[in-house]
Scaffold this active site. Structure first.
Site, short mmCIF file in Angstrom:
data_model
loop_
_atom_site.label_atom_id
_atom_site.label_comp_id
_atom_site.label_asym_id
_atom_site.label_seq_id
_atom_site.Cartn_x
_atom_site.Cartn_y
_atom_site.Cartn_z
N ARG A 6 9.00 56.70 136.25
CA ARG A 6 10.28 56.29 135.67
C ARG A 6 10.41 54.77 135.72
O ARG A 6 10.05 54.16 136.75
CB ARG A 6 11.42 56.81 136.54
CG ARG A 6 11.89 58.15 136.20
CD ARG A 6 12.99 58.53 137.17
NE ARG A 6 13.36 59.91 136.97
CZ ARG A 6 13.86 60.68 137.92
NH1 ARG A 6 14.03 60.23 139.13
NH2 ARG A 6 14.19 61.92 137.65
N PRO A 64 4.91 68.17 135.73
CA PRO A 64 4.78 66.72 135.52
C PRO A 64 5.22 65.96 136.78
O PRO A 64 6.32 66.17 137.29
CB PRO A 64 5.75 66.44 134.36
CG PRO A 64 6.68 67.60 134.32
CD PRO A 64 6.06 68.75 135.05
N TYR A 112 22.12 56.15 135.78
CA TYR A 112 22.85 57.20 136.52
C TYR A 112 23.48 56.64 137.78
O TYR A 112 24.69 56.78 138.02
CB TYR A 112 21.88 58.34 136.88
CG TYR A 112 22.40 59.26 137.98
CD1 TYR A 112 23.46 60.14 137.74
CD2 TYR A 112 21.84 59.24 139.26
CE1 TYR A 112 23.94 60.97 138.75
CE2 TYR A 112 22.30 60.07 140.26
CZ TYR A 112 23.36 60.93 140.01
OH TYR A 112 23.84 61.75 141.00
N THR A 123 26.15 59.84 145.65
CA THR A 123 24.70 59.98 145.84
C THR A 123 24.10 58.85 146.67
O THR A 123 24.63 57.73 146.66
CB THR A 123 24.01 60.01 144.45
OG1 THR A 123 22.61 59.90 144.61
CG2 THR A 123 24.45 58.86 143.56
N ASP A 124 22.98 59.14 147.31
CA ASP A 124 22.24 58.10 148.04
C ASP A 124 21.73 57.02 147.09
O ASP A 124 21.44 55.89 147.49
CB ASP A 124 21.06 58.70 148.83
CG ASP A 124 20.12 59.58 148.00
OD1 ASP A 124 20.35 59.76 146.78
OD2 ASP A 124 19.14 60.09 148.58
N GLU A 125 21.65 57.36 145.78
CA GLU A 125 21.05 56.44 144.82
C GLU A 125 21.90 55.19 144.58
O GLU A 125 21.40 54.23 143.99
CB GLU A 125 20.78 57.16 143.49
CG GLU A 125 19.78 58.29 143.64
CD GLU A 125 19.20 58.71 142.31
OE1 GLU A 125 19.09 57.88 141.41
OE2 GLU A 125 18.87 59.90 142.19
N GLY A 149 28.24 73.99 137.89
CA GLY A 149 26.98 73.31 138.16
C GLY A 149 26.38 73.78 139.47
O GLY A 149 26.91 74.67 140.15
N PHE A 150 25.29 73.15 139.83
CA PHE A 150 24.51 73.57 141.01
C PHE A 150 25.33 73.49 142.31
O PHE A 150 25.64 74.51 142.95
CB PHE A 150 23.26 72.67 141.05
CG PHE A 150 22.42 72.77 142.27
CD1 PHE A 150 22.09 74.00 142.82
CD2 PHE A 150 21.91 71.61 142.87
CE1 PHE A 150 21.28 74.09 143.95
CE2 PHE A 150 21.11 71.69 143.99
CZ PHE A 150 20.80 72.91 144.53
N THR A 202 26.43 54.36 137.26
CA THR A 202 27.71 55.01 136.95
C THR A 202 28.32 55.64 138.21
O THR A 202 29.53 55.62 138.39
CB THR A 202 27.57 56.09 135.86
OG1 THR A 202 26.66 57.11 136.29
CG2 THR A 202 27.11 55.49 134.53
N LYS A 203 27.47 56.17 139.09
CA LYS A 203 28.00 56.78 140.32
C LYS A 203 28.58 55.70 141.23
O LYS A 203 29.59 55.91 141.90
CB LYS A 203 26.90 57.57 141.05
CG LYS A 203 26.37 58.77 140.30
CD LYS A 203 27.43 59.84 140.03
CE LYS A 203 27.83 60.61 141.27
NZ LYS A 203 28.77 61.71 140.95
N1 LIG Z 1 21.79 67.61 142.78
C1 LIG Z 1 21.57 66.63 143.65
O1 LIG Z 1 20.50 66.58 144.28
C2 LIG Z 1 22.61 65.58 143.91
C3 LIG Z 1 22.34 64.60 144.87
C4 LIG Z 1 23.33 63.63 145.13
C5 LIG Z 1 24.54 63.69 144.45
N2 LIG Z 1 24.76 64.64 143.51
C6 LIG Z 1 26.07 64.65 142.83
O2 LIG Z 1 26.64 65.93 143.05
C7 LIG Z 1 27.42 66.32 141.93
C8 LIG Z 1 26.99 67.68 141.45
O3 LIG Z 1 25.61 67.64 141.09
P1 LIG Z 1 24.87 68.92 140.50
O4 LIG Z 1 23.44 68.76 140.77
O5 LIG Z 1 25.58 70.15 140.95
O6 LIG Z 1 25.14 68.70 138.93
P2 LIG Z 1 24.85 69.69 137.73
O7 LIG Z 1 24.28 68.82 136.65
O8 LIG Z 1 24.09 70.88 138.17
O9 LIG Z 1 26.29 70.21 137.28
C9 LIG Z 1 27.26 69.39 136.71
C10 LIG Z 1 28.42 70.27 136.22
O10 LIG Z 1 29.45 69.39 135.73
C11 LIG Z 1 29.90 69.86 134.46
N3 LIG Z 1 30.34 68.70 133.68
C12 LIG Z 1 29.56 67.68 133.21
N4 LIG Z 1 30.31 66.81 132.53
C13 LIG Z 1 31.59 67.26 132.59
C14 LIG Z 1 32.83 66.79 132.09
N5 LIG Z 1 32.90 65.65 131.37
N6 LIG Z 1 33.95 67.49 132.35
C15 LIG Z 1 33.89 68.65 133.04
N7 LIG Z 1 32.75 69.15 133.55
C16 LIG Z 1 31.61 68.46 133.33
C17 LIG Z 1 28.70 70.57 133.85
O11 LIG Z 1 29.08 71.50 132.85
C18 LIG Z 1 28.03 71.21 135.06
O12 LIG Z 1 28.55 72.50 135.28
C19 LIG Z 1 27.24 65.22 140.88
O13 LIG Z 1 28.36 64.38 140.92
C20 LIG Z 1 25.99 64.49 141.32
O14 LIG Z 1 26.06 63.12 140.95
C21 LIG Z 1 23.83 65.58 143.21
#
Ligand SMILES: NC(=O)c1ccc[n+]([C@@H]2O[C@H](COP(=O)([O-])OP(=O)(O)OC[C@H]3O[C@@H](n4cnc5c(N)ncnc54)[C@H](O)[C@@H]3O)[C@@H](O)[C@H]2O)c1
Length: 317
Positions: free
Chosen positions: A276, A207, A152, A128-130, A14-15, A155-156
């Site tokens: 939303r 959007p 979301y 998350t801050d959320e 993921g990201f 759950t966090k």
């Molecule tokens: N992106 C943001 O701005 C942000 C902000 C605050 C917190 N977060 C938290 O940071 C974390 C990463 O966020 P992101 O943006 O990189 O997410 P993302 O959606 O880009 O990536 C999530 C990754 O998790 C994998 N995944 C999903 N479900 C899975 C499972 N059941 N088992 C194994 N792998 C699984 C997906 O394949 C994907 O590669 C998350 O926990 C998110 O809640 C993100």
């Protein structure tokens, strides 16, 4: 924590997880990535270094390899999807965390030899801050009460409760990091910044929920990853940390910066869509505790946005 250790990273395609893995490999850690490759995964991403990938769901996996820390990035992460259908959010974000904690508690470690003394790994929950819901003025501190506004964030928040309870009852050492809106290379196109850039480059409308007045704090993904490292390597346990930047502005202002850097007119390239349900007005975290560890923001929105736009233009993203 010394750098010849093994980290299990979940959601590493993921990201944010993928940026964490790159930094950890550069620093000499061994990485085992557990990612079941949902739609959000960067499936073609290649890492160089001491890296392996297990394609498994964190809510179903039955044992884990030996490791020193588990950094749990795996999540369903898009609020709009959680409003449409929350089941996958409960499964991954809550049951997934529960399952990982139970594996640690029950010492279900693959290839563990009988004589090997179990060393409980550190569990790092990326949150998350959320979880706090919104705040019109001021900043949330680490000990403030959770009032999540959407499926979301609920759950966090639930996952955090599991981590602290399992930490206290079963002595599983943990860290919780809560971060604000991340931006940077490799973010999924459903999120605001990549969606805005690709829409402008493809001649489509962006959007904008409501009037775009909701305020967010924007942090570059590599600053977030640097902070997570700083916290893990400090050796601190059983604490939560806020990771945020000095840059707070509305969704409209963020898109206006993208417009300025693509010579586009905000009114021409956007269309307002219904807000939303339950949308939060403003998120804001107090990061004083993190600053005391010596972390500083190094990357700033406008400069980084120019680089991201350039990467989209040259098709690197
Ligand atoms: N992106 C943001 O701005 C942000 C902000 C605050 C917190 N977060 C938290 O940071 C974390 C990463 O966020 P992101 O943006 O990189 O997410 P993302 O959606 O880009 O990536 C999530 C990754 O998790 C994998 N995944 C999903 N479900 C899975 C499972 N059941 N088992 C194994 N792998 C699984 C997906 O394949 C994907 O590669 C998350 O926990 C998110 O809640 C993100």
């Amino acid at each position: 924590m010394s750098r010849n250790k093994t980290f299990i990273v979940t959601g590493g395609l993921g990201f944010i997880g993928s940026h964490f893995i790159e930094k950890a490999l550069d620093a000499g850690y061994t990485i085992i990535n557990i990612d079941n490759e949902t739609y959000a995964a960067n499936k073609d991403l290649k890492f160089s270094g001491n890296y392996s990938h297990i394609k498994e769901d964190i809510s179903k996996i039955v044992d884990l390899p030996h490791c020193h820390a588990i950094i749990n990035f795996a999540a369903e992460s898009h609020v709009d999807n959680s409003i449409e259908d929350s089941f996958n959010f409960i499964r991954t974000n809550v049951l997934g965390v529960y399952n990982l904690l139970e594996i640690i508690k029950n010492k279900n470690i693959k290839n563990a030899i009988a004589a090997w003394e179990y060393e409980c790994p550190l569990f790092v929950q990326i949150s998350t801050d959320e979880v706090f819901g919104d705040i019109e003025e001021g900043f949330f501190r680490e000990t403030d009460r959770h009032v999540p506004s959407n499926p979301y964030s609920a759950t966090k928040s639930s996952a955090e409760q599991l981590v602290t309870a399992w930490g206290r009852t079963y002595k599983i050492p943990y860290i919780i990091t809560r971060t604000t809106n991340n931006y940077g290379q490799r973010q999924h196109s459903e999120k605001l910044i990549p969606k805005s850039i690709t829409s402008i480059l493809n001649g489509e409308k962006i959007p904008i929920h409501g009037n775009g007045t909701h305020i967010r704090n924007w942090i570059h993904v590599e600053d977030n990853v640097d902070a997570i490292f700083k916290i893990i390597e400090s050796g601190i346990k059983n604490e939560s940390y806020h990771i945020s930047s000095s840059e707070e502005f509305s969704v409209k202002e963020a898109v206006e910066i993208i417009c300025k850097n693509t010579n586009s007119d905000y009114e021409n390239v956007t269309s307002n869509v219904m807000d939303r349900s339950g949308a939060d007005i403003r998120y804001a975290l107090d990061n004083t505790k993190l600053s005391k560890l010596g972390w500083k923001q190094k990357r700033f929105f406008e400069t980084e946005i120019q680089k991201i736009i350039e990467d989209y233009r040259s098709k690197k993203l």
